[in-house]
Design a protein around this motif. Structure first.
Motif, PDB file in Angstrom:
ATOM      1  N   TRP A   8       0.832  -1.212   0.000  1.00  0.00           N
ATOM      2  CA  TRP A   8       0.000   0.000   0.000  1.00  0.00           C
ATOM      3  C   TRP A   8       0.862   1.255   0.000  1.00  0.00           C
ATOM      4  O   TRP A   8       0.576   2.215  -0.727  1.00  0.00           O
ATOM      5  N   LEU A   9       1.921   1.261   0.815  1.00  0.00           N
ATOM      6  CA  LEU A   9       2.793   2.432   0.867  1.00  0.00           C
ATOM      7  C   LEU A   9       3.441   2.700  -0.488  1.00  0.00           C
ATOM      8  O   LEU A   9       3.548   3.851  -0.921  1.00  0.00           O
ATOM      9  N   GLU A  10       3.854   1.657  -1.163  1.00  0.00           N
ATOM     10  CA  GLU A  10       4.466   1.822  -2.480  1.00  0.00           C
ATOM     11  C   GLU A  10       3.481   2.420  -3.471  1.00  0.00           C
ATOM     12  O   GLU A  10       3.810   3.334  -4.228  1.00  0.00           O
ATOM     13  N   GLN A  11       2.238   1.942  -3.447  1.00  0.00           N
ATOM     14  CA  GLN A  11       1.207   2.470  -4.335  1.00  0.00           C
ATOM     15  C   GLN A  11       0.868   3.922  -3.989  1.00  0.00           C
ATOM     16  O   GLN A  11       0.687   4.758  -4.877  1.00  0.00           O
ATOM     17  N   ALA A  12       0.803   4.215  -2.695  1.00  0.00           N
ATOM     18  CA  ALA A  12       0.457   5.569  -2.246  1.00  0.00           C
ATOM     19  C   ALA A  12       1.504   6.581  -2.679  1.00  0.00           C
ATOM     20  O   ALA A  12       1.179   7.688  -3.128  1.00  0.00           O
ATOM     21  N   LYS A  13       2.760   6.224  -2.576  1.00  0.00           N
ATOM     22  CA  LYS A  13       3.844   7.139  -2.953  1.00  0.00           C
ATOM     23  C   LYS A  13       3.831   7.417  -4.454  1.00  0.00           C
ATOM     24  O   LYS A  13       4.174   8.516  -4.898  1.00  0.00           O
ATOM     25  N   LYS A  14       3.422   6.431  -5.251  1.00  0.00           N
ATOM     26  CA  LYS A  14       3.318   6.642  -6.691  1.00  0.00           C
ATOM     27  C   LYS A  14       2.137   7.551  -7.024  1.00  0.00           C
ATOM     28  O   LYS A  14       2.191   8.349  -7.967  1.00  0.00           O
ATOM     29  N   GLN A  15       1.061   7.435  -6.245  1.00  0.00           N
ATOM     30  CA  GLN A  15      -0.146   8.211  -6.510  1.00  0.00           C
ATOM     31  C   GLN A  15       0.048   9.686  -6.176  1.00  0.00           C
ATOM     32  O   GLN A  15      -0.520  10.566  -6.816  1.00  0.00           O
ATOM     33  N   LEU A  16       0.874   9.959  -5.176  1.00  0.00           N
ATOM     34  CA  LEU A  16       1.157  11.334  -4.775  1.00  0.00           C
ATOM     35  C   LEU A  16       2.403  11.819  -5.495  1.00  0.00           C
ATOM     36  O   LEU A  16       3.074  11.075  -6.187  1.00  0.00           O
ATOM     37  N   SER A  17       2.738  13.113  -5.299  1.00  0.00           N
ATOM     38  CA  SER A  17       3.854  13.649  -6.087  1.00  0.00           C
ATOM     39  C   SER A  17       4.809  14.553  -5.321  1.00  0.00           C
ATOM     40  O   SER A  17       5.856  14.904  -5.842  1.00  0.00           O
ATOM     41  N   MET A  60      -6.770   9.138   0.469  1.00  0.00           N
ATOM     42  CA  MET A  60      -5.859   9.402  -0.644  1.00  0.00           C
ATOM     43  C   MET A  60      -6.528  10.261  -1.711  1.00  0.00           C
ATOM     44  O   MET A  60      -5.898  11.155  -2.299  1.00  0.00           O
ATOM     45  N   GLN A  61      -7.802  10.013  -1.963  1.00  0.00           N
ATOM     46  CA  GLN A  61      -8.524  10.836  -2.941  1.00  0.00           C
ATOM     47  C   GLN A  61      -8.572  12.292  -2.486  1.00  0.00           C
ATOM     48  O   GLN A  61      -8.426  13.209  -3.298  1.00  0.00           O
ATOM     49  N   GLN A  62      -8.772  12.518  -1.195  1.00  0.00           N
ATOM     50  CA  GLN A  62      -8.776  13.885  -0.671  1.00  0.00           C
ATOM     51  C   GLN A  62      -7.401  14.532  -0.831  1.00  0.00           C
ATOM     52  O   GLN A  62      -7.297  15.708  -1.199  1.00  0.00           O
ATOM     53  N   LEU A  63      -6.360  13.775  -0.545  1.00  0.00           N
ATOM     54  CA  LEU A  63      -5.005  14.312  -0.681  1.00  0.00           C
ATOM     55  C   LEU A  63      -4.716  14.741  -2.116  1.00  0.00           C
ATOM     56  O   LEU A  63      -4.086  15.770  -2.348  1.00  0.00           O
ATOM     57  N   THR A  64      -5.151  13.956  -3.072  1.00  0.00           N
ATOM     58  CA  THR A  64      -4.861  14.270  -4.478  1.00  0.00           C
ATOM     59  C   THR A  64      -5.601  15.510  -4.954  1.00  0.00           C
ATOM     60  O   THR A  64      -5.234  16.095  -5.974  1.00  0.00           O
ATOM     61  N   ALA A  70      -3.655  17.526   7.640  1.00  0.00           N
ATOM     62  CA  ALA A  70      -4.187  17.867   8.965  1.00  0.00           C
ATOM     63  C   ALA A  70      -5.710  17.897   8.975  1.00  0.00           C
ATOM     64  O   ALA A  70      -6.336  17.507   9.969  1.00  0.00           O
ATOM     65  N   TYR A  71      -6.334  18.358   7.893  1.00  0.00           N
ATOM     66  CA  TYR A  71      -7.790  18.388   7.837  1.00  0.00           C
ATOM     67  C   TYR A  71      -8.370  16.985   7.672  1.00  0.00           C
ATOM     68  O   TYR A  71      -9.475  16.704   8.132  1.00  0.00           O
TER      69      TYR A  71
END
Length: 276
Positions: A8-17, A60-64, A70-71
């Motif tokens: 999951w961490l590997e996928q998350a890091k790819k999804q973010l920038s 993750m959708q919110q982050l993108t 924090a929110y």
């Protein structure tokens, strides 16, 4: 096939920038699993439940979309506290700790002076001061009732000196010479500032000010001259490039005007003593 922590961490890091994405992803995992970040480094192959994955995917959708971490998780660490935050308050930042450091350089721990934190938001400055100056008399104001509700909840958990909270605009309603020290992290960003879009999820009224970001600072300085006692201090947080402009706003009735830098070396807090 089960999704593990490492997968999951590997996928998350790819999804973010962003540069800090690894830490952001770990914080999400830590929050929703209620485990310290170090736990996942030691046990990377633990499988994640379907229910947990649904929560993580939604976050993750919110982050993108640019929603601040924090929110999403509902809190931000500041000073020695973990403060509740919401989109009704600014997210407390480490730069603002320079305000507290500056106050502690001016007042001894045993002081019984009267302090007011203007535009308190989550209550970060006022509550931190109450923890360091437990005999002080501290007031915190904000024009937003929802922000004051957040500040109240944080104060109940973290305050040492009791804090009085008032809903008002800056120093409106304060009696002459009723405060010994005034502190504020007011709106100071110009409406055309290039950094503003990155702060789109935070309350606009707490960020932006007219007159090149200086309008609210001017108002506070003008009001503080009456509300402060003789030899009382006013401390204002401002933008990294506004130190010279803020110092110039203090008139002939102020003295000992100086600016303190933050940990990054930027001019961050300008202060002055009331009285010639």
């Amino acid at each position: 096939m089960a999704v593990t922590v490492s997968t999951w961490l590997e996928q998350a890091k790819k999804q973010l920038s962003a540069v800090d994405d690894a830490i952001v992803a770990e914080w999400l995992l830590s929050h929703y699993c209620q485990k310290p970040r170090a736990f996942f480094r030691n046990y990377p192959e633990i499988p994640l439940t379907k229910a947990l994955l649904v929560q993580l995917d939604a976050a993750m959708q919110q982050l993108t979309t640019g929603m601040p971490l924090a929110y999403i998780i509902g809190y931000q660490d500041f000073w020695d506290m973990r403060l509740v935050v919401s989109p009704d308050t600014l997210i407390p930042r480490s730069d603002t700790e320079a305000v507290i450091d500056a106050v502690l350089n001016l007042y001894p721990q045993q002081t019984t002076s009267r302090f007011v934190d203007l535009g308190t938001g989550s209550g970060a400055i006022a509550i931190a001061l109450s923890r360091e100056l437990p005999h002080a008399h501290i007031t915190a104001t904000d024009c937003c009732a929802k922000a004051l509700a957040i500040a109240t909840a944080n104060a109940v958990k973290w305050q040492r000196a009791p804090i009085e909270l008032r809903q008002t605009s800056w120093l409106t309603g304060f009696a002459p010479q009723s405060m010994d020290c005034i502190v504020s992290n007011p709106p100071y960003i110009d409406a055309d500032d290039a950094h503003l879009p990155a702060l789109a999820h935070e309350p606009h009224h707490a960020l932006v000010s007219d007159d090149n970001g200086l309008a609210d600072i001017k108002t506070i300085i003008a009001q503080a001259e009456t509300v402060l006692t003789q030899d009382g201090w006013l401390l204002l947080e401002h933008g990294y490039n506004q130190g010279e402009a803020v110092r110039a706003l203090f008139g002939a009735n102020w003295r000992a005007i100086k600016t303190q830098r933050d940990l990054a070396g930027h001019e961050r807090v300008t202060m002055a003593c009331n009285g010639k």
